[in-house]
Design an enzyme around this catalytic site. Structure first.
Site, mmCIF file in Angstrom:
data_model
loop_
_atom_site.group_PDB
_atom_site.id
_atom_site.type_symbol
_atom_site.label_atom_id
_atom_site.label_comp_id
_atom_site.label_asym_id
_atom_site.label_seq_id
_atom_site.Cartn_x
_atom_site.Cartn_y
_atom_site.Cartn_z
ATOM 1 N N ASN A 12 0.873 -1.184 0.000
ATOM 2 C CA ASN A 12 0.000 0.000 0.000
ATOM 3 C C ASN A 12 0.904 1.226 0.000
ATOM 4 O OD1 ASN A 12 -1.776 2.059 0.477
ATOM 5 N ND2 ASN A 12 -2.408 1.354 2.517
ATOM 6 N N TRP A 13 0.999 1.859 -1.160
ATOM 7 C CA TRP A 13 1.924 3.001 -1.284
ATOM 8 C C TRP A 13 1.363 4.253 -0.602
ATOM 9 C CZ3 TRP A 13 3.834 2.932 -7.136
ATOM 10 C CH2 TRP A 13 4.469 1.712 -7.379
ATOM 11 N N LYS A 14 0.093 4.213 -0.234
ATOM 12 C CA LYS A 14 -0.570 5.390 0.364
ATOM 13 C C LYS A 14 -0.350 6.607 -0.559
ATOM 14 C CE LYS A 14 -0.161 3.183 4.818
ATOM 15 N NZ LYS A 14 -0.068 3.291 6.267
ATOM 16 N N HIS A 100 -9.473 1.132 5.182
ATOM 17 C CA HIS A 100 -8.186 1.349 5.853
ATOM 18 C C HIS A 100 -8.406 2.308 7.029
ATOM 19 C CE1 HIS A 100 -4.069 2.508 6.635
ATOM 20 N NE2 HIS A 100 -3.708 1.431 5.965
ATOM 21 N N GLU A 102 -6.786 4.706 8.072
ATOM 22 C CA GLU A 102 -6.572 6.127 7.767
ATOM 23 C C GLU A 102 -7.821 6.741 7.143
ATOM 24 O OE1 GLU A 102 -2.925 5.502 5.624
ATOM 25 O OE2 GLU A 102 -1.948 4.961 7.518
ATOM 26 N N GLU A 168 -5.010 -4.771 10.806
ATOM 27 C CA GLU A 168 -3.986 -3.733 10.944
ATOM 28 C C GLU A 168 -4.239 -2.975 12.242
ATOM 29 O OE1 GLU A 168 -2.141 -2.627 6.894
ATOM 30 O OE2 GLU A 168 -3.834 -1.309 7.227
ATOM 31 N N GLY A 174 2.856 2.459 10.761
ATOM 32 C CA GLY A 174 3.811 3.547 10.575
ATOM 33 C C GLY A 174 4.567 3.917 11.834
ATOM 34 N N SER A 207 3.737 -1.946 10.326
ATOM 35 C CA SER A 207 5.193 -2.005 10.474
ATOM 36 C C SER A 207 5.778 -3.366 10.075
ATOM 37 C CB SER A 207 5.614 -1.618 11.898
ATOM 38 O OG SER A 207 5.233 -0.277 12.168
ATOM 39 N N GLY A 228 3.025 -1.064 4.270
ATOM 40 C CA GLY A 228 3.041 0.350 3.923
ATOM 41 C C GLY A 228 4.454 0.806 3.602
ATOM 42 N N GLY A 229 5.115 1.404 4.590
ATOM 43 C CA GLY A 229 6.436 2.009 4.388
ATOM 44 C C GLY A 229 7.439 1.116 3.662
HETATM 45 P P1 13P Z 1 3.207 0.504 7.637
HETATM 46 O O1 13P Z 1 3.719 -0.783 7.054
HETATM 47 O O2 13P Z 1 3.910 1.714 7.112
HETATM 48 O O3 13P Z 1 3.125 0.440 9.130
HETATM 49 O O4 13P Z 1 1.691 0.670 7.103
HETATM 50 C C1 13P Z 1 0.814 -0.395 7.233
HETATM 51 C C2 13P Z 1 -0.418 -0.079 6.496
HETATM 52 O O5 13P Z 1 -1.184 0.789 6.884
HETATM 53 C C3 13P Z 1 -0.667 -0.819 5.241
HETATM 54 O O6 13P Z 1 -1.957 -0.619 4.789
#
Ligand code: 13P
Length: 244
Positions: A12-14, A100, A102, A168, A174, A207, A228-229
């Site tokens: 997930n590149w956000k 998600h 967020e 999640e 993050g 993470s 994510g990251g």
């Molecule tokens: P991180 O891997 O950056 O913690 O993000 C997880 C995430 O929200 C994937 O959708």
């Protein structure tokens, strides 16, 4: 003998990536998947909507699948800024992330809205990756299992077939703080209990990185990772993708 399905590893590149970076990242991963035999995982990339069409082109023939990061539950109409499931399918998406944390946090998305988006995705032949997870306050109050069970009951369309669920924990996203494998096993077991025996993969996200991916993937009921990251760097994401 039961054949274990390949882990599903979704990036997930956000809200990250301009055209040049996005194409370079997708093409590096596409090349690695083309060269890998057998494929180490089912890989899904979820770039921002602006990059979907271009990334689809780069991924062609690589086996890497494309996903959106969100969708509207309606097929078309006066919904400024939104993207429908038909539009995602049209540019080559096979998956879409819905619910998600967020988006639940920043756009007040409710379980009911998430269920409607998931149903819209299914009706277009897309696999929704339905995200659930408790906040730190909820975990500290001992409510993690109850909160997640409730989210699964209300966010997964009736029957649940054809979906993926992603656990999640909000406090692990993050933050560099990963849930312990005991916590992950406990929550994934609870999610499986709600879903029943259905063959729905349950991903872990929060993470996930090259250092913890193998351990997470070896945890009971973990069918893959939503990253994510660590998905923004080809080498890191490849290490996660090959950790199972
Ligand atoms: P991180 O891997 O950056 O913690 O993000 C997880 C995430 O929200 C994937 O959708």
């Amino acid at each position: 003998m039961t054949v274990q399905p390949l882990p599903l590893i979704a990036g997930n590149w956000k809200m990250n990536g301009l055209v040049a970076d996005g194409l370079a990242l997708a093409s590096a991963l596409g090349d690695r998947m083309r060269a890998a035999s057998p494929a180490p995982c089912t890989m899904v990339l979820c770039p921002p909507a602006t990059l979907l069409g271009a990334v689809a082109g780069v991924l062609e023939g690589s086996g890497v699948l494309l996903g959106g990061q969100d969708c509207h539950s309606e097929e078309a109409g006066a919904y400024t800024g939104s993207v429908s499931t038909g539009m995602l399918a049209d540019v080559g998406c096979k998956f879409v992330i819905v619910g998600h944390s967020e988006r639940r946090r920043d756009f007040d998305e409710t379980d009911e809205m998430v269920a409607a988006k998931a149903a819209a995705a299914l009706s277009r032949g897309l696999t929704p990756i339905i995200c659930v997870g408790e906040t730190l306050d909820q975990r500290e109050a001992g409510q993690a299992i109850a909160v997640v069970e409730q989210q699964v009951k209300q966010s997964v369309p009736a029957g649940g077939s054809g979906v993926v669920v992603a656990y999640e924990p909000v406090w692990a996203i993050g933050t560099g703080r990963t849930a312990s494998t005991d916590d992950v096993a406990e929550i994934h077991g609870a999610i499986r209990g709600v879903l029943g025996e259905a063959a729905i993969p349950i991903l872990y996200g929060g993470s996930a990185n090259p250092g913890n991916a193998a351990e997470l993937l070896a945890t009971p009921e973990v069918g893959g990772l939503l990253v994510g990251g660590a998905s923004l760097d080809a080498e890191s994401f490849w290490q996660v993708a090959t950790a199972g």
